[in-house]
Enzyme design. Sequence first.
Site, PDB file in Angstrom:
ATOM      1  N   SER A  10       0.820  -1.209   0.000  1.00 31.35           N
ATOM      2  CA  SER A  10       0.000   0.000   0.000  1.00 31.35           C
ATOM      3  C   SER A  10       0.858   1.265   0.000  1.00 31.35           C
ATOM      4  O   SER A  10       0.343   2.350  -0.184  1.00 31.35           O
ATOM      5  CB  SER A  10      -0.862   0.016   1.262  1.00 31.35           C
ATOM      6  N   TYR A  41      -4.263   1.166   3.273  1.00 37.37           N
ATOM      7  CA  TYR A  41      -5.253   0.180   2.841  1.00 37.37           C
ATOM      8  C   TYR A  41      -6.045  -0.344   4.049  1.00 37.37           C
ATOM      9  O   TYR A  41      -7.184  -0.766   3.903  1.00 37.37           O
ATOM     10  CB  TYR A  41      -4.555  -1.019   2.187  1.00 37.37           C
ATOM     11  N   CYS A  72       2.362  -7.002   1.731  1.00 35.70           N
ATOM     12  CA  CYS A  72       1.402  -6.257   2.544  1.00 35.70           C
ATOM     13  C   CYS A  72       0.408  -7.261   3.122  1.00 35.70           C
ATOM     14  O   CYS A  72      -0.237  -8.000   2.361  1.00 35.70           O
ATOM     15  CB  CYS A  72       0.690  -5.255   1.633  1.00 35.70           C
ATOM     16  N   ASN A  73       0.311  -7.299   4.436  1.00 35.00           N
ATOM     17  CA  ASN A  73      -0.617  -8.241   5.084  1.00 35.00           C
ATOM     18  C   ASN A  73      -2.057  -7.911   4.719  1.00 35.00           C
ATOM     19  O   ASN A  73      -2.890  -8.788   4.521  1.00 35.00           O
ATOM     20  CB  ASN A  73      -0.457  -8.171   6.604  1.00 35.00           C
ATOM     21  N   THR A  74      -2.347  -6.612   4.623  1.00 35.99           N
ATOM     22  CA  THR A  74      -3.711  -6.161   4.351  1.00 35.99           C
ATOM     23  C   THR A  74      -4.143  -6.552   2.939  1.00 35.99           C
ATOM     24  O   THR A  74      -5.215  -7.133   2.738  1.00 35.99           O
ATOM     25  CB  THR A  74      -3.786  -4.628   4.553  1.00 35.99           C
ATOM     26  N   CYS A 182       2.320  -6.062  10.116  1.00 34.83           N
ATOM     27  CA  CYS A 182       2.176  -5.088   9.029  1.00 34.83           C
ATOM     28  C   CYS A 182       3.594  -4.729   8.603  1.00 34.83           C
ATOM     29  O   CYS A 182       4.450  -4.464   9.461  1.00 34.83           O
ATOM     30  CB  CYS A 182       1.438  -3.854   9.551  1.00 34.83           C
ATOM     31  N   THR A 183       3.834  -4.733   7.298  1.00 30.36           N
ATOM     32  CA  THR A 183       5.218  -4.551   6.844  1.00 30.36           C
ATOM     33  C   THR A 183       5.766  -3.152   7.160  1.00 30.36           C
ATOM     34  O   THR A 183       6.974  -2.976   7.276  1.00 30.36           O
ATOM     35  CB  THR A 183       5.336  -4.867   5.340  1.00 30.36           C
ATOM     36  N   HIS A 184       4.887  -2.182   7.323  1.00 34.83           N
ATOM     37  CA  HIS A 184       5.350  -0.846   7.713  1.00 34.83           C
ATOM     38  C   HIS A 184       5.990  -0.859   9.114  1.00 34.83           C
ATOM     39  O   HIS A 184       6.902  -0.082   9.390  1.00 34.83           O
ATOM     40  CB  HIS A 184       4.179   0.140   7.767  1.00 34.83           C
TER      41      HIS A 184
HETATM   42  N1  DGL Z   1       2.056  -2.583   4.877  1.00 37.57           N
HETATM   43  C1  DGL Z   1       0.660  -2.857   4.944  1.00 37.57           C
HETATM   44  C2  DGL Z   1       0.411  -4.165   5.706  1.00 37.57           C
HETATM   45  O1  DGL Z   1       1.331  -4.961   5.807  1.00 37.57           O
HETATM   46  C3  DGL Z   1      -0.054  -1.658   5.491  1.00 37.57           C
HETATM   47  C4  DGL Z   1      -1.491  -1.598   5.112  1.00 37.57           C
HETATM   48  C5  DGL Z   1      -2.094  -0.207   5.118  1.00 37.57           C
HETATM   49  O2  DGL Z   1      -1.823   0.549   4.198  1.00 37.57           O
HETATM   50  O3  DGL Z   1      -2.886   0.092   6.024  1.00 37.57           O
HETATM   51  O4  DGL Z   1      -0.660  -4.448   6.155  1.00 37.57           O
END
Ligand code: DGL
Length: 284
Positions: A10, A41, A72-74, A182-184
């Site tokens: 995302s 996302y 991205c997990n989402t 979450c990768t962030h």
């Molecule tokens: N890096 C995304 C994840 O792993 C973030 C999702 C988002 O944009 O909220 O879920």
Amino acid sequence: MEEPIGVFDSGLGGISVLAQMIITLPQEKFLYYGDSKNAPYGEKTKEEVLNFSMNISKDLINRGAKALVVACNTATSAAITDLRQIYNLPIIGMEPAVKPAVNMENIQRVVVMATPFTLKEKKFHELVQNIDTNKEIVELPCPGLVQLIEQEGGAGPKVQAYLMQLFKRLSLGKGDVLVLGCTHYVFLTDCIQKNLNYQVPLIHGNVGTVLELKKQLKRHQMLSSENPLLGPGNSTEEKLRSHTKTQLQKRVQLMNSRQDLQFEKIGWDLLLYELRKLDKEELI
Ligand code: DGL
């Protein structure tokens, strides 16, 4: 196969996965797409996230990607099933690292930090239901955190204030493990540790995801052949030298839906920051 691997998120978060890929797959090239214009996302509807993911995947495949990593997990929760139905190429997704966390020794409680979307999706509930454990699994949704990371390009003052409040509400201690779902959040490891009173272990799914990618590329005979110009050699010194922006530009293309130069710079800074962290871990 010399074609690149397509990676998307995302926004900036998937860059933490990209860093691991660069190290684990030194002969490969990568096309990274961050959809920062539409981030976060985690606070969108499933249809919206599915649509974004479909469009980005199509674009990466049109640009020649031989495999896709949904970093991205989402987006994985929303789109992985549909993507695999449509495209006949290796597609690797992500899930919060709850399985390895419950298997850690001396752990009684697994706390999962993730976006509200990931935690409320069916995929996460099935993941938890299928784990046979008597350890407690606690959900810790972090609405708004991805947005702050995007704004500050990592752990700036607003992110620090957010984390301080978050860990005031939920005190973590002995017997706990914190899953970064979450990768962030992977960019925040140092900052999270600083905000905890106790050295709680942190765990995320980046290494597992990249090893799965490697396994699938190997199985389908899609690994790039050796190219000494692209990847680092064996010595640590050579590896560190190859993790400069100029060297990396031979094998990595960073794209973002927010097409401004400042944002491109933040992407490269985060990639180099993460690579330094991983290189240091390797040396220890
Ligand atoms: N890096 C995304 C994840 O792993 C973030 C999702 C988002 O944009 O909220 O879920």
